[in-house]
Every structure is written in structure tokens, then in C-alpha cells.
Design a protein around this motif. Structure first.
Motif, PDB file in Angstrom:
ATOM      1  N   ASP A 122      12.755   0.398   4.038  1.00 45.35           N
ATOM      2  CA  ASP A 122      12.915  -1.008   3.659  1.00 45.35           C
ATOM      3  C   ASP A 122      12.113  -1.252   2.369  1.00 45.35           C
ATOM      4  O   ASP A 122      11.504  -0.339   1.811  1.00 45.35           O
ATOM      5  CB  ASP A 122      12.480  -1.947   4.793  1.00 45.35           C
ATOM      6  CG  ASP A 122      11.028  -1.756   5.225  1.00 45.35           C
ATOM      7  OD1 ASP A 122      10.285  -1.022   4.534  1.00 45.35           O
ATOM      8  OD2 ASP A 122      10.641  -2.344   6.247  1.00 45.35           O
ATOM      9  N   THR A 123      12.136  -2.461   1.869  1.00 46.21           N
ATOM     10  CA  THR A 123      11.477  -2.768   0.594  1.00 46.21           C
ATOM     11  C   THR A 123       9.995  -2.422   0.642  1.00 46.21           C
ATOM     12  O   THR A 123       9.440  -1.851  -0.307  1.00 46.21           O
ATOM     13  CB  THR A 123      11.657  -4.259   0.253  1.00 46.21           C
ATOM     14  OG1 THR A 123      13.046  -4.548   0.235  1.00 46.21           O
ATOM     15  CG2 THR A 123      11.062  -4.589  -1.105  1.00 46.21           C
ATOM     16  N   ARG A 124       9.344  -2.748   1.751  1.00 44.94           N
ATOM     17  CA  ARG A 124       7.899  -2.512   1.880  1.00 44.94           C
ATOM     18  C   ARG A 124       7.579  -1.016   1.846  1.00 44.94           C
ATOM     19  O   ARG A 124       6.663  -0.579   1.145  1.00 44.94           O
ATOM     20  CB  ARG A 124       7.411  -3.139   3.177  1.00 44.94           C
ATOM     21  CG  ARG A 124       5.903  -3.192   3.308  1.00 44.94           C
ATOM     22  CD  ARG A 124       5.526  -4.067   4.512  1.00 44.94           C
ATOM     23  NE  ARG A 124       4.072  -4.143   4.624  1.00 44.94           N
ATOM     24  CZ  ARG A 124       3.328  -3.194   5.184  1.00 44.94           C
ATOM     25  NH1 ARG A 124       3.897  -2.113   5.658  1.00 44.94           N
ATOM     26  NH2 ARG A 124       2.010  -3.337   5.254  1.00 44.94           N
ATOM     27  N   THR A 125       8.330  -0.236   2.620  1.00 47.39           N
ATOM     28  CA  THR A 125       8.106   1.209   2.656  1.00 47.39           C
ATOM     29  C   THR A 125       8.413   1.833   1.301  1.00 47.39           C
ATOM     30  O   THR A 125       7.684   2.717   0.825  1.00 47.39           O
ATOM     31  CB  THR A 125       8.973   1.847   3.752  1.00 47.39           C
ATOM     32  OG1 THR A 125       8.582   1.305   5.017  1.00 47.39           O
ATOM     33  CG2 THR A 125       8.806   3.358   3.791  1.00 47.39           C
ATOM     34  N   SER A 126       9.469   1.369   0.664  1.00 50.21           N
ATOM     35  CA  SER A 126       9.834   1.896  -0.646  1.00 50.21           C
ATOM     36  C   SER A 126       8.739   1.610  -1.682  1.00 50.21           C
ATOM     37  O   SER A 126       8.397   2.465  -2.504  1.00 50.21           O
ATOM     38  CB  SER A 126      11.165   1.301  -1.104  1.00 50.21           C
ATOM     39  OG  SER A 126      11.599   1.892  -2.301  1.00 50.21           O
ATOM     40  N   LEU A 127       8.179   0.413  -1.620  1.00 49.67           N
ATOM     41  CA  LEU A 127       7.090   0.049  -2.535  1.00 49.67           C
ATOM     42  C   LEU A 127       5.852   0.914  -2.278  1.00 49.67           C
ATOM     43  O   LEU A 127       5.214   1.415  -3.210  1.00 49.67           O
ATOM     44  CB  LEU A 127       6.746  -1.435  -2.372  1.00 49.67           C
ATOM     45  CG  LEU A 127       5.576  -1.967  -3.218  1.00 49.67           C
ATOM     46  CD1 LEU A 127       5.850  -1.785  -4.707  1.00 49.67           C
ATOM     47  CD2 LEU A 127       5.324  -3.440  -2.893  1.00 49.67           C
ATOM     48  N   ALA A 128       5.519   1.092  -1.008  1.00 54.80           N
ATOM     49  CA  ALA A 128       4.370   1.937  -0.654  1.00 54.80           C
ATOM     50  C   ALA A 128       4.569   3.364  -1.167  1.00 54.80           C
ATOM     51  O   ALA A 128       3.649   3.980  -1.720  1.00 54.80           O
ATOM     52  CB  ALA A 128       4.158   1.939   0.853  1.00 54.80           C
ATOM     53  N   MET A 151      -3.121   2.500   4.064  1.00 62.60           N
ATOM     54  CA  MET A 151      -1.728   2.347   4.484  1.00 62.60           C
ATOM     55  C   MET A 151      -1.370   3.135   5.740  1.00 62.60           C
ATOM     56  O   MET A 151      -0.279   2.963   6.278  1.00 62.60           O
ATOM     57  CB  MET A 151      -0.791   2.777   3.346  1.00 62.60           C
ATOM     58  CG  MET A 151      -0.812   1.863   2.147  1.00 62.60           C
ATOM     59  SD  MET A 151      -0.408   0.140   2.560  1.00 62.60           S
ATOM     60  CE  MET A 151       1.282   0.333   3.158  1.00 62.60           C
ATOM     61  N   ARG A 189      12.084   7.442  -0.238  1.00 66.46           N
ATOM     62  CA  ARG A 189      12.746   6.275  -0.840  1.00 66.46           C
ATOM     63  C   ARG A 189      14.262   6.404  -0.825  1.00 66.46           C
ATOM     64  O   ARG A 189      14.969   5.396  -0.803  1.00 66.46           O
ATOM     65  CB  ARG A 189      12.244   6.073  -2.267  1.00 66.46           C
ATOM     66  CG  ARG A 189      10.742   5.858  -2.359  1.00 66.46           C
ATOM     67  CD  ARG A 189      10.260   5.721  -3.784  1.00 66.46           C
ATOM     68  NE  ARG A 189      10.720   4.461  -4.374  1.00 66.46           N
ATOM     69  CZ  ARG A 189      10.623   4.180  -5.663  1.00 66.46           C
ATOM     70  NH1 ARG A 189      10.129   5.070  -6.509  1.00 66.46           N
ATOM     71  NH2 ARG A 189      11.018   3.017  -6.117  1.00 66.46           N
ATOM     72  N   PRO A 213       0.706   0.456   9.502  1.00 67.35           N
ATOM     73  CA  PRO A 213       0.840  -0.347   8.291  1.00 67.35           C
ATOM     74  C   PRO A 213       1.867   0.212   7.302  1.00 67.35           C
ATOM     75  O   PRO A 213       2.302  -0.491   6.403  1.00 67.35           O
ATOM     76  CB  PRO A 213      -0.555  -0.293   7.647  1.00 67.35           C
ATOM     77  CG  PRO A 213      -1.431   0.457   8.592  1.00 67.35           C
ATOM     78  CD  PRO A 213      -0.532   1.252   9.468  1.00 67.35           C
ATOM     79  N   SER A 216       6.749  -0.053   9.328  1.00 68.12           N
ATOM     80  CA  SER A 216       6.544  -1.206  10.224  1.00 68.12           C
ATOM     81  C   SER A 216       7.197  -0.969  11.582  1.00 68.12           C
ATOM     82  O   SER A 216       8.274  -0.357  11.676  1.00 68.12           O
ATOM     83  CB  SER A 216       7.106  -2.475   9.599  1.00 68.12           C
ATOM     84  OG  SER A 216       8.504  -2.548   9.785  1.00 68.12           O
TER      85      SER A 216
END
Length: 263
Positions: A122-128, A151, A189, A213, A216
Motif C-alpha cells: 500500500d502507499t505507506r509500505t511503498s513509502l517506507a 519501522m 514496491r 509498524p 500494517s
């Protein structure tokens, strides 16, 4: 030395009994991710794992990694041990590998265990993953290690560490980051196995790391909901169950596989 498509990955083989393939996470390795529970797993299974390019003794890749290439290496390793059928345990990115393996070889897979994992980022995992990749490439490996502790560890565990302990943990992690981290994190990603989920028909356990974290719990539960045969077990851990709750993680995996063991 770099890796070509025809190069065999370094393998871990332990124990005896029914086959159990291990698919590790990005920036990890078979020993790094499964070492703390290897004794329990190998007591009842022939455990076979491969290290992705740039992890363990496998050379770094000279091209982007693909899920199907990792699947091919795992099945080749199983063939080399004479395992016609096997269960598959996938952790984090390895969960996507395990799902694709089950989709491609349904006649060979007896059960799936998916821990702290996702069918797509998702967006959060991709950003991380993007920050992870950039920090590695920048050479700021101690900063990256601090970021990964932030993280990956659950809040209670992170807050239990003193500044000195945090510093030591970051220094140790920074010194052991796999050289293949950029390629492996890049695959996080790009990986998307959502199209494989509805067709999975083997017994499946999804271990949701409820204090995670990085991946999710919502994303983990979405994956479970899309697999018709999935049951869910919750583990109060961050993204590193092998570090935070190894005994509980080993018991969840072992008990599930024992229930679905093919005689």
C-alpha cells in the motif's frame, strides 16, 4: 561477483521429515529471519530455504528481481532434496513468494504459512520501502538501521530500549545489511500477487503481527480475507516475530503444520 538468471541461490537444508520451504523477507536472509526458530522447524521437517541475491552467500543480482524468479529457485532447491510436495512458510516479502509458488504449483504445496506479509504494497509500505532504498544507496547505513528499528520494532519493545541499547542495535544492524538490499526492497514496491489469492485452495495460516509498524495489520488482514482457505492467528509483535516472540511464532507454525500434515 554478480548474479545471472541461471545462477543457483545459496541454500539452507536442515532436519528430516515432510518438506517445508522457507521464503525470507527483503533485507533479510534464511538465517536472519528463520534462524531463531530453525531448531523447532527442522525437528519435524526437512527445511529448505534459499537466500535471495545479495543475501547470505548468494551473489548480488545484475538485474531487477522478480517474484517468479525467486519461486523458481525455491522449487529447484526442493527438487534437489527430492521433495515432491512441501509446505511453504513465507515471511514479509517471502509471503508474496509463497503465494505465487502455491498458485503456480498447487499440486506440490500442502500448506501455506504467511507471516507479517502482504499481497501488494500500500502507499505507506511503498513509502517506507522507498526511504529504506534511498538510505541504503546514500551510504548512511547507521541512519538506515535507526530507521529500520523505528519501522520494525513494536512500540513496547522500542520503548523498552535505552539510548545506549538503541545505539548498539543500530551499529550491529548497519554492519550486517545485505548487499542485495536495494534490489530486494525494490521488489517490495513492485510485488503484486493479489490475482493469485482467490485460487489458493490449500490450508493457509496468516499470522498477523498486530503491532507491526512496517506492514500494517490492516494490509495483512486484507490478504487473509482474499484467500478462501485462510485462518488467522494474531501475534502481538512488531515486524520481527523471530526477534520479539520467536517461541510463540514457532508454535503457531508448528501446530498448524502438524494439523495439516500429509501422511
Amino acid at each position: 561477483m554478480t548474479m545471472t538468471a541461471s545462477t543457483a541461490f545459496a541454500r539452507t537444508v536442515r532436519g528430516s521429515g515432510p518438506g517445508l520451504l522457507l521464503a525470507h523477507g527483503a533485507g533479510g536472509g534464511t538465517e536472519a529471519n528463520y534462524g531463531p526458530i530453525m531448531e523447532e522447524l527442522s525437528a519435524r521437517h526437512t527445511v529448505v530455504g534459499v537466500d535471495y541475491p545479495g543475501s547470505g552467500a548468494t551473489p548480488k543480482a545484475d538485474q531487477p528481481l522478480e517474484i517468479d524468479g525467486l519461486v523458481d529457485q525455491l522449487t529447484t532447491a526442493a527438487d534437489a532434496q527430492g521433495l515432491d510436495t512441501f509446505a511453504v512458510s513465507g515471511y514479509s516479502l517471502g509471503g508474496a513468494v509463497a503465494i505465487r509458488l502455491a498458485a503456480r504449483h498447487p499440486e506440490r504445496v500442502t500448506a501455506l504459512v504467511l507471516s507479517a506479509t502482504f499481497a501488494h504494497a500500500d502507499t505507506r509500505t511503498s513509502l517506507a520501502a522507498s526511504v529504506w532504498h534511498q538510505l541504503f544507496e546514500s551510504g548512511e547505513h547507521t541512519v538506515l538501521a535507526q530507521y529500520l528499528n523505528l519501522m520494525a520494532l513494536s512500540e513496547p519493545v522500542l520503548n523498552s530500549l535505552t539510548p545506549a541499547q538503541l545505539h548498539t542495535a543500530a551499529e550491529q544492524l548497519a554492519a550486517n545489511l545485505p548487499v542485495g538490499t536495494p534490489e530486494q526492497v525494490d521488489l517490495v514496491r513492485r510485488a503484486d500477487v493479489r490475482g493469485d489469492l482467490a485460487g489458493i485452495a490449500v490450508p493457509t495460516l496468516v499470522v498477523v503481527t498486530t503491532a507491526d509498524p512496517l506492514i500494517s495489520p490492516t494490509l495483512q488482514r486484507e490478504l487473509a480475507a482474499a484467500i478462501p482457505t485462510a485462518e488467522v492467528a494474531e501475534l502481538r509483535s512488531g515486524h520481527l516475530p523471530f526477534a520479539e516472540r520467536p517461541q510463540e511464532w514457532a508454535k503457531l507454525i508448528g501446530d498448524f503444520l502438524a494439523r495439516h500434515r500429509k501422511h
